[in-house]
Each structure stands twice: as structure tokens, then as C-alpha cells.
Design an enzyme around this catalytic site. Structure first.
Site, mmCIF file in Angstrom:
data_model
loop_
_atom_site.group_PDB
_atom_site.id
_atom_site.type_symbol
_atom_site.label_atom_id
_atom_site.label_comp_id
_atom_site.label_asym_id
_atom_site.label_seq_id
_atom_site.Cartn_x
_atom_site.Cartn_y
_atom_site.Cartn_z
ATOM 1 N N ALA A 7 0.821 -1.213 0.051
ATOM 2 C CA ALA A 7 -0.048 0.027 -0.144
ATOM 3 C C ALA A 7 0.751 1.166 0.092
ATOM 4 C CB ALA A 7 -0.872 0.143 1.130
ATOM 5 N N GLU A 10 2.703 1.330 -3.646
ATOM 6 C CA GLU A 10 1.734 1.403 -4.805
ATOM 7 C C GLU A 10 0.904 2.621 -4.740
ATOM 8 O OE1 GLU A 10 0.948 -0.287 -7.713
ATOM 9 O OE2 GLU A 10 2.603 -1.451 -7.089
ATOM 10 N N SER A 12 1.728 5.674 -2.961
ATOM 11 C CA SER A 12 2.346 6.906 -2.988
ATOM 12 C C SER A 12 2.883 7.081 -4.379
ATOM 13 C CB SER A 12 3.602 6.731 -2.145
ATOM 14 O OG SER A 12 3.248 6.350 -0.704
ATOM 15 N N CYS A 118 -6.167 4.661 6.762
ATOM 16 C CA CYS A 118 -4.871 3.868 6.563
ATOM 17 C C CYS A 118 -3.865 4.204 7.320
ATOM 18 C CB CYS A 118 -4.497 4.612 5.059
ATOM 19 S SG CYS A 118 -2.841 4.053 4.442
ATOM 20 N N GLU A 127 5.478 11.934 2.367
ATOM 21 C CA GLU A 127 6.319 11.751 1.098
ATOM 22 C C GLU A 127 5.694 13.004 -0.202
ATOM 23 O OE1 GLU A 127 6.996 7.115 1.346
ATOM 24 O OE2 GLU A 127 5.237 7.695 0.652
#
Length: 169
Positions: A7, A10, A12, A118, A127
Site C-alpha cells: 500500500a 503502490e 504513494s 490507512c 512523502e
């Protein structure tokens, strides 16, 4: 750990590419970010709302008496959550199809909700903030070139190829 890896990677990567494409298609919003008119941490919420990297998620109904808008859904039923559609709900968002980075709404469903929120949301936001801060300081414009290819599939939304022209500042 595997969920965080998949998670985290993918989602990010796809959120970053979706954001670059969105800014290329909305140069006024890119200028607002670059000028500091809108803070990056505010802008990334719109990136996540407008074109979320995860479009669809499945869950099971675990309790009796569950309803959605008056429609009973029996315990044990599998339900599909349409995150991309929910984030464009006209009852919740004014001009939901417009990309407006000053919107800053953190209540989008791109990271899920409740007990399914999440775990990596803070890291993903960090990020994206670092990435778009760096891009905004380095690139006066972002232009999409021919050849952009969306990922195939329904669940994850991103790009296999996203060629851009980006002159350095």
C-alpha cells in the site's frame, strides 16, 4: 508489514504521478503552489481527493441491521466502496470535478475511514509534501507530453508512463 509495503509503495507512486498529471493539466494551480499562495500540505489533500490512487476497496458487512440509504445489506455481504466516486460527491464538495488545491479538505475518503483508516496516511502525506515542495522549487512549469498511459485495472489508479516536459527554474 506486507500491507504497508504494498500500500505504501503502490499508493504513494500513483498519488505522486496523479498529482504531477493534475498540475500539468491545471497550470494556474501549479503557479499557486509555486508562489506559496497555497501551502503544499493543503494542496496534497486535493491531489488525493481529486484523483485518488486507490479507487475501489471491498469489505464485508459484519453486523445485522446494516443499511445504506435505507437499503438493508445482510450480514456477510461483500460491498464495494467506490472511493473515487465518493470523493466527487456533489452533496459534499462544491464543484467536485474541479481541481482546486486551496480546498484543503482532509475529510476525503482516499485513506479510508474509521477502523479502516490507512495506517500509512501520515507517511504518505509527508512523502507527497516533500516531493511537491521539491518539484515546486525546481520546475516553473509541467507539461504533459504525448504518450501518457494509465495503469490497466480498476482498483489502483496511476500511470504506467507519464512523459512530461519540465524546464528547470
Amino acid at each position: 508489514v506486507m500491507v504497508l509495503l504494498m500500500a505504501g509503495h503502490e499508493a504513494s507512486v500513483n498519488a505522486a504521478a496523479n498529482g504531477v498529471a493534475a498540475f500539468a493539466q491545471h497550470p494556474d494551480e501549479w503557479r499557486a503552489l509555486r508562489s506559496g499562495e497555497v501551502q503544499t500540505r493543503v494542496a496534497i489533500e486535493e491531489i488525493l481527493r481529486w484523483d485518488p490512487p486507490l479507487q475501489f476497496f471491498q469489505r464485508w458487512v459484519l453486523e445485522e441491521g446494516f443499511e445504506v440509504q435505507g437499503v438493508p445489506i445482510p450480514r456477510g455481504s461483500k460491498v464495494g466502496l467506490m472511493i473515487g466516486s465518493s470523493n466527487r460527491d456533489p452533496d459534499k464538495y462544491e464543484q467536485p470535478d474541479a481541481f482546486k488545491i486551496a480546498r484543503g479538505d482532509t475529510a476525503h475518503l482516499s485513506f479510508g475511514g474509521g477502523i479502516h483508516f490507512c495506517l500509512g496516511a501520515p507517511l504518505a502525506r509527508l512523502e507527497l509534501e516533500l516531493l511537491f515542495d521539491a518539484l515546486a522549487s525546481a520546475l516553473p512549469t509541467i507539461e504533459l507530453l504525448p504518450g501518457a498511459v494509465r495503469r490497466p485495472g480498476f482498483q489502483f489508479r496511476g500511470y504506467v508512463s507519464l512523459p512530461i516536459a519540465a524546464p528547470r527554474a
